[in-house]
Design a protein around this motif. Structure first.
Motif, PDB file in Angstrom:
ATOM      1  N   SER A 164       0.845  -1.190   0.000  1.00  0.00           N
ATOM      2  CA  SER A 164       0.000   0.000   0.000  1.00  0.00           C
ATOM      3  C   SER A 164       0.883   1.243   0.000  1.00  0.00           C
ATOM      4  O   SER A 164       2.035   1.199   0.460  1.00  0.00           O
ATOM      5  N   ALA A 165       0.339   2.335  -0.496  1.00  0.00           N
ATOM      6  CA  ALA A 165       1.081   3.592  -0.478  1.00  0.00           C
ATOM      7  C   ALA A 165       1.303   4.063   0.953  1.00  0.00           C
ATOM      8  O   ALA A 165       2.327   4.673   1.262  1.00  0.00           O
ATOM      9  N   LEU A 184       5.574  -0.508  -5.381  1.00  0.00           N
ATOM     10  CA  LEU A 184       4.251  -0.631  -4.783  1.00  0.00           C
ATOM     11  C   LEU A 184       3.414  -1.561  -5.648  1.00  0.00           C
ATOM     12  O   LEU A 184       3.173  -1.282  -6.827  1.00  0.00           O
ATOM     13  N   ILE A 185       2.975  -2.685  -5.070  1.00  0.00           N
ATOM     14  CA  ILE A 185       2.133  -3.647  -5.787  1.00  0.00           C
ATOM     15  C   ILE A 185       0.973  -4.024  -4.867  1.00  0.00           C
ATOM     16  O   ILE A 185       1.170  -4.667  -3.833  1.00  0.00           O
ATOM     17  N   TYR A 186      -0.239  -3.641  -5.247  1.00  0.00           N
ATOM     18  CA  TYR A 186      -1.403  -3.923  -4.408  1.00  0.00           C
ATOM     19  C   TYR A 186      -1.717  -5.414  -4.350  1.00  0.00           C
ATOM     20  O   TYR A 186      -1.466  -6.164  -5.302  1.00  0.00           O
ATOM     21  N   LEU A 290      -2.598  -3.346   4.106  1.00  0.00           N
ATOM     22  CA  LEU A 290      -3.713  -3.353   3.145  1.00  0.00           C
ATOM     23  C   LEU A 290      -4.475  -4.657   3.394  1.00  0.00           C
ATOM     24  O   LEU A 290      -4.208  -5.663   2.745  1.00  0.00           O
ATOM     25  N   PRO A 291      -5.412  -4.657   4.337  1.00  0.00           N
ATOM     26  CA  PRO A 291      -6.033  -5.909   4.789  1.00  0.00           C
ATOM     27  C   PRO A 291      -6.908  -6.578   3.735  1.00  0.00           C
ATOM     28  O   PRO A 291      -7.789  -5.944   3.149  1.00  0.00           O
ATOM     29  N   GLY A 310      -3.816   2.795   8.067  1.00  0.00           N
ATOM     30  CA  GLY A 310      -3.056   2.071   7.055  1.00  0.00           C
ATOM     31  C   GLY A 310      -3.535   2.350   5.649  1.00  0.00           C
ATOM     32  O   GLY A 310      -3.875   3.469   5.268  1.00  0.00           O
ATOM     33  N   GLY A 311      -3.598   1.278   4.849  1.00  0.00           N
ATOM     34  CA  GLY A 311      -3.998   1.404   3.455  1.00  0.00           C
ATOM     35  C   GLY A 311      -5.487   1.250   3.229  1.00  0.00           C
ATOM     36  O   GLY A 311      -5.930   1.231   2.066  1.00  0.00           O
ATOM     37  N   ILE A 312      -6.281   1.167   4.297  1.00  0.00           N
ATOM     38  CA  ILE A 312      -7.728   0.981   4.123  1.00  0.00           C
ATOM     39  C   ILE A 312      -8.370   2.108   3.311  1.00  0.00           C
ATOM     40  O   ILE A 312      -9.204   1.836   2.432  1.00  0.00           O
ATOM     41  N   PRO A 313      -8.007   3.394   3.525  1.00  0.00           N
ATOM     42  CA  PRO A 313      -8.587   4.444   2.673  1.00  0.00           C
ATOM     43  C   PRO A 313      -8.234   4.280   1.189  1.00  0.00           C
ATOM     44  O   PRO A 313      -8.954   4.804   0.332  1.00  0.00           O
ATOM     45  N   GLU A 314      -7.139   3.582   0.881  1.00  0.00           N
ATOM     46  CA  GLU A 314      -6.797   3.335  -0.526  1.00  0.00           C
ATOM     47  C   GLU A 314      -7.766   2.360  -1.171  1.00  0.00           C
ATOM     48  O   GLU A 314      -7.896   2.310  -2.398  1.00  0.00           O
TER      49      GLU A 314
END
Length: 377
Positions: A164-165, A184-186, A290-291, A310-314
């Motif tokens: 995540s970013a 960065l790789i989701y 990034l759960p 964390g990356g949840i807003p992404e």
């Protein structure tokens, strides 16, 4: 010599539970499908019946085998023996790629990959933090030591892969701009993850699914459910699916807060099976990378309330109404709104098409494979 078609890939991580384990399983499925030979090294003492079943399902796909040894979460006397055994296994497997996931897996993969290179092996050393050591406080002594180790380990790293970013930004802030290559790789989902899940007729109002430990916020969920019940003027119900060191304490907390036993506690099960048990999925984590569970729930058509960490807003979008602070008051207010009209609340969340475009296993695996070959030069 490395073939452009086939790589020998070893994934090293401590606990075969949660998001890291899901991530590794997805990678293995894609990597085996692409013709690579893959193996796993992980802890022998973590996980329950569900994890054992998932590992058993993987065994037949692992050309390089599944090796399990005792790995402690914290640094301790047992680490020396575990490290020696891990090195012997890695040396025997002769990997082209050593990919460490999480703090301990990352150290083992990079350290022992570097030792192999001293003795002439051509192996690329990859590290995916998945949160891990990045959760520590740089203002405290333990955090400063850990981040100094992270900085030192960059000299033994060919690629750092962030999921995540947010995780990437935290690394830069706490450790520093990476002095090795990074990308960065989701995380990605399979086509089957996007099939809708229907809730049971007797489903509860809210579901918590995850490890029973403070980082995941199960205590926040229990307190918020009680407050949301008071706000709604009726007793709301919950299901908590998972296991962990705090499980017994959380059952006691629930008995004190929810005197009518309105929360059921169940042992770990597959996420899509758990989604059937409640109308709304709640992720009250205090910290995340990034759960997967957020992605899985949305892909299955389940309404979600999640912490703005964390990356949840992404995943949800930075201005999403589904985001709350990881504390009982804010979560309870959102739970009361969501359960009042679940169908309307679902419409405020990202669509399946949006998720498919951004988060797919094929994209994740293809980009990582490209990084593997690039690191091998």
């Amino acid at each position: 010599m490395v073939s452009k078609q086939t790589l020998r890939i070893v994934h090293c991580f401590r606990a075969p539970v949660g998001g890291i384990f899901r991530h590794v399983r997805d990678l293995i499925e894609a990597q085996v499908k692409a013709g690579h030979q893959v193996g796993i090294i992980c802890d022998a003492s973590t996980g329950g019946a569900l994890e054992e079943a998932l590992l058993a399902d993987l065994r037949g796909k692992l050309a390089l085998g599944l090796e399990r040894i005792a790995m402690q979460r914290q640094i301790g006397p047992g680490d020396a023996m575990a490290a020696l055994r891990t090195y012997k296994i890695i040396k025997k497997l002769q990997p082209d790629i050593l990919h460490g996931h999480g703090a301990k897996g990352g150290i083992y993969a990079r350290l022992f990959g570097s030792v192999l290179r001293v003795f002439g092996s051509r192996v690329a050393r990859f590290y995916s933090p998945h949160g891990g050591s990045l959760h520590f406080d740089p203002a405290k002594l333990q955090g400063r030591i850990i981040f100094r180790v992270e900085r030192t380990m960059e000299r033994m790293t060919d690629r750092i892969i962030f999921v995540s970013a947010f995780e990437q930004g935290i690394y830069v802030r706490k450790v520093g701009e990476p002095r090795c290559a990074s990308e960065l790789i989701y995380n990605g989902l399979a086509d089957g993850d996007f099939e809708p899940v229907a809730t049971d007729d007797d489903s509860a109002d809210f579901l918590f699914i995850g490890e029973m430990r403070a980082l995941k916020g199960p205590d926040i969920f229990i307190n918020a459910l009680a407050r949301a019940s008071a706000a709604c003027g009726r007793q709301l119900t919950g299901v908590m699916v998972g296991d962990g060191k705090d499980r017994a304490r959380l059952i006691e907390q629930s008995a004190k807060v929810q005197t009518d036993r309105s929360i059921r506690f169940l042992m770990p099960m597959k996420a899509r099976q758990a989604f059937r048990l409640a109308k709304v999925v709640v992720i009250p984590s205090r910290a995340e990378a990034l759960p997967y569970v957020v992605l899985e729930a949305l892909a299955a058509g389940q309404p979600v309330i999640a912490s703005r960490v964390g990356g949840i807003p992404e995943i949800l979008g930075d201005s999403s109404p589904a985001l709350v602070e990881p504390e009982a008051g804010d979560l309870a207010a959102k739970m009361a709104i969501a359960i009042d009209d679940v169908a309307a609340y679902r419409q405020t969340l990202p669509s399946v098409e949006e998720l498919k475009h951004k988060f797919s296993i094929e994209t994740m695996a293809a980009r990582l494979e490209a990084e593997y070959f690039a690191a091998l030069g």
